[in-house]
Scaffold this active site. Structure first.
Site, PDB file in Angstrom:
ATOM      1  N   HIS A 114      45.996  70.011  42.124  1.00  0.00           N
ATOM      2  CA  HIS A 114      44.417  68.933  41.823  1.00  0.00           C
ATOM      3  C   HIS A 114      44.252  68.555  41.040  1.00  0.00           C
ATOM      4  CE1 HIS A 114      40.218  68.664  43.551  1.00  0.00           C
ATOM      5  NE2 HIS A 114      40.429  67.862  43.479  1.00  0.00           N
TER       6      HIS A 114
ATOM      7  N   GLU B   6      43.089  60.341  40.074  1.00  0.00           N
ATOM      8  CA  GLU B   6      43.583  61.454  39.154  1.00  0.00           C
ATOM      9  C   GLU B   6      43.882  60.757  37.511  1.00  0.00           C
ATOM     10  OE1 GLU B   6      42.638  64.470  38.864  1.00  0.00           O
ATOM     11  OE2 GLU B   6      42.109  64.178  41.063  1.00  0.00           O
TER      12      GLU B   6
ATOM     13  N   HIS C 162      40.248  60.986  35.314  1.00  0.00           N
ATOM     14  CA  HIS C 162      40.962  61.915  34.235  1.00  0.00           C
ATOM     15  C   HIS C 162      42.295  61.519  33.208  1.00  0.00           C
ATOM     16  CE1 HIS C 162      37.748  63.995  36.831  1.00  0.00           C
ATOM     17  NE2 HIS C 162      39.011  64.243  37.351  1.00  0.00           N
TER      18      HIS C 162
END
Length: 218
Positions: free
Chosen positions: A34, A83, A87
């Site tokens: 993920h 992502e 992040h």
């Protein structure tokens, strides 16, 4: 700590309320990545835009181990862009993650290192939606890895009593060594988690509920 989240793609589609069946396109039958997330991101560079050409050498592994099962775009880069934007630009404060190639490459390396698929083959019997006790699954994973992981579940369907594992989280120190996952402030205690039947959101698993292990995962 840095969190590396690995999820079962075959259950992921059920945790997005606005998705429909057509959005889950040919999900893989093994655990996939993920993301790799800092737990307390404070120094993020939101102007550092995703550039897929920087990870072209990783593309084969990315498509296999970090697939986007929710979007049907041919290049499947939207998930990776998200992502990185949310992040990766925060994790890049660490030298070992301070480029897009390092960030995605290190996540792939950690995925291979923890080898969740191989671990599961050794610990659990693969029977179509076999029911386990949550505490037994946690204890088995802790014995194998030597640290406490965080497991999230989908609540029971209406009329059922068993929750379904949807995501397993590994936690790493800033040195990227496995460490115990501890509850963040405001999170519910697994023993006291109240999963509302019939919803489609992942929550910390309830230790007292019987638990389905996704049958498509080895």
């Amino acid at each position: 700590n840095l969190y590396s989240w690995i999820h079962a793609a075959n259950t992921l589609c059920f945790c997005f309320l606005q998705m429909n069946a057509n959005d889950c396109h040919d999900p893989p039958k093994y655990w996939t990545i993920h993301g790799l997330w800092p737990d307390r991101a404070e120094d993020c560079n939101r102007t550092w835009h995703f550039n897929v050409t920087e990870i072209k050498d990783l593309m084969s592994d990315m498509r296999h181990y970090w697939p986007d099962v929710l979007h049907s775009s041919l290049n499947r880069t939207q998930f990776w862009k998200h992502e990185w934007d949310k992040h990766g630009t925060c994790a890049a404060t660490l030298e070992v993650l301070n480029s897009q190639k390092k960030y995605f490459g290190k996540a792939l390396e950690l995925y291979r290192h923890v080898d969740l698929n191989g671990c599961v083959c050794d610990l659990l019997i693969s029977i179509s939606f076999f029911i386990f006790q949550m505490t037994a699954i946690k204890e088995a994973l802790t014995r194998f890895y030597g640290v406490t992981l965080k497991i999230q579940c989908l609540p029971p369907e209406e009329g059922e009593k068993a929750q379904t594992i949807g995501q397993i989280e590994f936690c790493f120190s800033k040195e990227l060594q496995l460490v115990n996952c501890t509850a963040l402030e405001g999170e519910s205690n697994p023993m006291q988690a109240h999963l509302k039947p019939g919803t489609s959101e992942l929550s910390v698993c309830n230790d007292t509920l019987p638990t389905y292990y996704p049958s498509e995962v080895p």
